[in-house]
Design an enzyme around this catalytic site. Structure first.
Site, short mmCIF file in Angstrom:
data_model
loop_
_atom_site.label_atom_id
_atom_site.label_comp_id
_atom_site.label_asym_id
_atom_site.label_seq_id
_atom_site.Cartn_x
_atom_site.Cartn_y
_atom_site.Cartn_z
CG ASP A 336 3.48 0.46 0.17
OD1 ASP A 336 3.19 1.42 0.91
OD2 ASP A 336 4.25 -0.45 0.52
CG ASP A 635 0.64 -2.52 0.39
OD1 ASP A 635 0.29 -1.37 0.64
OD2 ASP A 635 1.83 -2.88 0.38
#
Length: 911
Positions: A336, A635
């Site tokens: 990320d 995520d």
């Protein structure tokens, strides 16, 4: 607001909607019972083959006791194997339970946050969990949005969606005409778990609990990941290999003994034949039991457990033991952006105050005052110093970045606020794109109006600029300023312009805007970004050097993601549009197309949670071992789908629940350390296999020779238990205690199809094992024809003189058996040093000063052997050796290490 008082639910509607749509609670993941967690340890392939060996050894022991061949001590071997199984499974279970308890403490949360809601025509506060579909909720700055819903009203509303989309500041509008088509979610939609950072609004709840976007991600993160770890795959191959070899040798024994029996002069009655065949089967079963590396599960477990402990000291909280090693096999890291590569805190990247030559305060009192007052007073943000020493922004993160910059200049913004009253203020709105505050400056002795906002807006209402020489007309500077702004835009930086004007007692605002006649003096421009973590570029380069591909998967824009990729060294000048895409394009691809395309991608922008999961699975279809890093709820599905999920210590609960490792210090460098530990751990396991399998090859061949020649094995069951269980455990501790080798980070990730025993390992195991057997068999034959009472009597030059003579009595004295047992152990002891140096190309004594654990455990093995031979007596079928025997035996067997060191020296000289 009165319109919405009429729209709120009454008590009866609340009950109906709660029954129809459920409560605003996430269904927690079912906790695996401790007994089931323990049983899961038995899924290890080597443990399974050990269980089979245990059952077979019980059968052999029962037969031996039944026929009178052995007493109750025949059950020592099955008891020892059972101890090996329990220790190997128990240690792993205990470490994982301990790690999960630490994780639970780290991850404690609650759903009691108060929410302002309209019920029965009144505004009341209720716990977040009591919110239902249809509720009308009031949102203010700092509030966490309790459910998914549609905006009914919005005023300058900005929401931090970084936990769900990666976007730290999303503009929200009740008016659907203002919807941003580039946004991940519609601009009139607000989402559970996000935070209001600016403005206020009113929302109507559409989804609660598991039905929210947050809930869908949370539920997706709980789907069981059935991807096998690389180590499990390779241990299964090893178990298969051991099974084939042991069964082949066992079959060979049965065939050879049957041929020998039926072709020789033996009794032919059915009782004699049956007894001989049964004895042959028992010998074959013994071979199978001896071939099983009893110490391997313990070695793997101890290595993983020690790595868990050491990785925790390096800020990696490992929840799933095998994740330690899997990190070493990682070939792709999907990361990320927000909070992982960046600091998740907006900061000033660059300033251009036109009156400052060095862009720092302290050289001009008037300019210092104008800049300080403009930043400290013309804002609604605040800074908060946390217990961990980290300063966090309360309010608009862009305004917070200005306050952080001012604080670093040594200016206390709070002191300015307390000493200077605000005359009037116009808060920031997304429609105006500026904020204005009028104050009376005690330092300048004047009334000043400070304005900050989008440069393209402020430049239209500025007619002057404050430069070093004084205040002048702005027109000659416009072109340079616009070029400077374009440069910032190309670097994906957010920009703010600061301006001011001296005012009189007349009001500055009309109809919610600046008076049309007001003209400003431009003070400066600031460029703002969520900066890259300082350690990230070096950590990324280390990953690339180790052959690990890095891919950024973010909810942010392409321009921002590309710029971050450039700053960390991932995005190179030669990269093209083939290396970057968006979540929208990913969603439009078929699985087959994505599997082909994903290999070239470096950046995926505007990705939604399930896009990330698809990308991970596409990589896995290509044979990649995938690690995913992230801190946000968005995520979680990808964290769960990956072979290793790495969450950040300050990440969301959902992200941490879905991960196998939590990076406590949020440092990408800690991920590098995890890869280093994982690769070093795998190398140490390979070293132990070299050590263990050499013992097993030697033991198997000795039993095979004894079976073919019709003699008893010189090694008793209890002696083999010492070698295969206790000594192997010590060796496992010794090899697991070795420090990580930085050189492993220069190697490419190993292939998933690779066998844990490489050709080089196989050559070393077979060569060393055969040499040991040749020496030990020669020693047995020598003892058979010579009465040895001291070690010094052995004439090593004649050790092979009796190699092919088989007319001896076959009876060895207790002393000779004790010598044979000790020589066998010491050969393995010195070979442990060779195993330490395996695949390093260095001497076994390299970095020995850093291997205190290895030296200590080595000493324990020698002390243990001395104690067993000295005090083991009948239990171990041994008798005492003299002091001279001991030092001569230890020195003589060290030739194993000397030969190994010589070979390594020759190889180094050749290189």
């Amino acid at each position: 607001m009165s319109n919405y008082l009429e729209k709120g639910l009454n008590d009866e509607q609340v009950i109906q909607n709660r029954e129809k749509f459920g409560r605003n609670e996430l269904t927690p993941p079912a906790k695996t019972p401790l007994w089931k967690q323990f049983l899961e340890k038995f899924s290890d392939p080597i443990i399974r083959i050990l269980l089979i060996a245990w059952i077979l050894s019980i059968g052999v022991a029962t037969y031996q006791v039944y026929t009178g061949e052995e007493g109750a001590n025949a059950f020592f071997e099955p008891a020892g194997i059972l101890v090996a199984i329990i220790l190997a499974t128990g240690i792993g279970f205990a470490f994982e339970v301990s790690a999960n308890r630490k994780f639970d403490i780290l991850n404690q949360i609650g759903d009691e946050a108060p929410v302002k809601v309209v019920r029965n025509h009144h505004i009341i506060e209720i716990p977040k969990r009591d919110v239902v579909v249809g509720d009308v909720i009031l949102l203010n700055t700092g509030d966490e949005i309790p459910a998914d819903g549609t905006l009914l009203e919005s005023v300058s509303l900005q929401v931090n969606e970084s936990s769900l989309t990666g976007e730290p500041m999303a503009n929200k509008f009740a008016d659907t005409a203002k919807n941003d088509p580039r946004a991940t979610y519609p601009s009139n939609m607000v989402l559970n778990g996000c935070t209001v950072i600016e403005g206020h609004g009113v929302m109507e709840v559409n989804q609660v609990g598991d039905a929210t976007e947050y809930g869908k991600v949370y539920k997706g993160a709980q789907i069981e990941n059935d991807i096998k770890t690389p180590l499990n795959i390779q241990l299964e191959k090893l178990a298969h290999l051991v099974t084939i070899i042991s069964y082949t040798i066992a079959t060979l024994i049965i065939v050879i003994r049957c041929i020998s029996f039926f072709s020789g002069d033996h009794a032919t009655d059915w009782i004699s034949i049956g007894q001989y065949i049964l004895n042959t089967i028992m010998i074959a079963v013994t071979i199978i039991v001896v071939a099983v590396p009893e110490g391997l599960p313990m070695s793997v477990t101890l290595s993983l457990a020690m790595s868990m402990k050491r990785m925790l000291a390096a800020n990696n909280l490992v929840r799933k033991m095998h994740a330690c090693e899997t990190m070493g096999a990682t070939s792709v890291i999907c990361t990320d952006k927000t909070g992982t590569l960046t600091q998740n805190q907006m900061q000033i990247e660059d300033t251009h105050f036109f009156a400052l030559s060095n862009q720092t305060l302290g050289s001009n009192k008037e300019i210092d005052t104008l800049i300080s007052e403009s930043i400290a007073l013309n804002t609604t943000a605040n800074l908060n110093m946390g217990e961990n020493g980290r300063t966090t922004v309360i309010g608009n993160p862009t305004e917070g970045a200005l306050l952080l910059w001012l604080t670093r200049q040594g200016i206390q913004y709070e002191a300015l606020r307390h000493s200077i009253p605000i005359i009037e203020q116009l808060t920031f709105s997304t429609e105006r794109k500026y904020m204005a505050t009028a104050i009376k400056s005690p330092t300048l002795g004047k009334r000043i109006l400070y304005v900050k906002g989008a440069p393209e807006i402020l430049l239209k209402i500025c007619n002057k600029i404050r430069v070093q020489e004084g205040t002048t007309d702005i027109a000659p500077y416009i072109a340079d300023i616009e070029n400077e702004l374009l440069g910032y835009q190309n670097r994906a930086l957010r920009t703010l312009a600061l301006a001011y004007v001296e005012i009189d007692n007349t009001g500055c605002f009309a109809d919610g805007r600046l008076r049309p006649d007001i003209r400003l003096t431009l003070l400066g421009i600031t460029a703002i970004a969520d900066p890259v973590r300082l350690d990230v570029p070096e950590a990324i380069q280390s990953c690339l050097n180790a052959g690990i591909k890095v891919k950024i998967i973010t909810g942010d824009t392409q321009a921002t993601a590309r710029e971050i990729g450039r700053q960390i060294g991932l995005w190179q000048p030669e990269d093209t549009d083939a290396n970057i895409t968006t979540g929208e394009k990913v969603a439009a691809m078929s699985d087959e197309e994505l599997t082909i395309r994903v290999q070239d991608l470096k950046i995926i922008a505007r990705a939604r949670p399930l896009d990330k999961e698809r990308l991970v699975k596409a990589l896995q279809r290509n044979g990649e071992v995938v690690a995913v890093t992230g801190d946000g709820t968005n995520d979680a599905p990808a964290l769960n789908a990956a072979q290793v999920g790495l969450s950040m210590g300050d990440g969301t609960t959902v992200a941490k629940e879905a991960s196998a490792i939590t990076i406590l210090d949020n440092s990408f460098t800690s991920i590098n350390k995890a890869v280093l530990w994982g690769r070093s751990l795998y190398r140490n396991i390979q070293r132990f296999i070299v050590f263990q399998m050499t013992i097993n090859v030697a033991a198997c061949l000795i039993v095979l020779l004894g079976a073919v020649l019709g003699t008893e094995s010189p090694l008793t069951v209890t002696q083999m238990l010492w070698v295969n269980l206790i000594m192997d455990t010590f060796a496992a501790l010794a090899l697991a205690s070795l420090p990580p080798d930085p050189n492993v980070m220069r190697e490419k990730p190993r292939s998933l199809s690779a066998h844990i025993i490489t050709p080089g390992m196989g050559c070393v195991i077979l060569t060393t094992g055969l040499l040991f057997v040749a020496l030990l068999f020669g020693l047995l034959q020598y003892f058979n024809y010579n009465d040895i009472t001291t070690f010094a009597q052995i004439e090593w030059q004649h050790i092979f003189d009796y190699y092919f003579q088989f007319d001896g009595n076959g009876v060895l004295s207790q002393y000779e058996l004790s010598l044979f047992f000790t020589i066998f152990v010491m050969l393995q002891f010195w070979n442990m040093f060779n195993a330490k140096a395996f695949a390093t190309g260095k001497s076994a004594f390299a970095s020995i000063n850093k291997s205190n654990g290895f030296i200590g455990v080595g000493a324990l093995i020698i002390v243990g052997q001395i104690l067993i031979v000295t005090f083991g007596g009948e239990m171990f079928s041994v008798t005492r050796l003299s002091f001279d025997d001991w030092w001569q035996l230890i020195l003589s067997t060290s030739v194993v290490l000397i030969v190994g060191e010589t070979i390594r020296l020759i190889n180094r000289l050749r290189a």
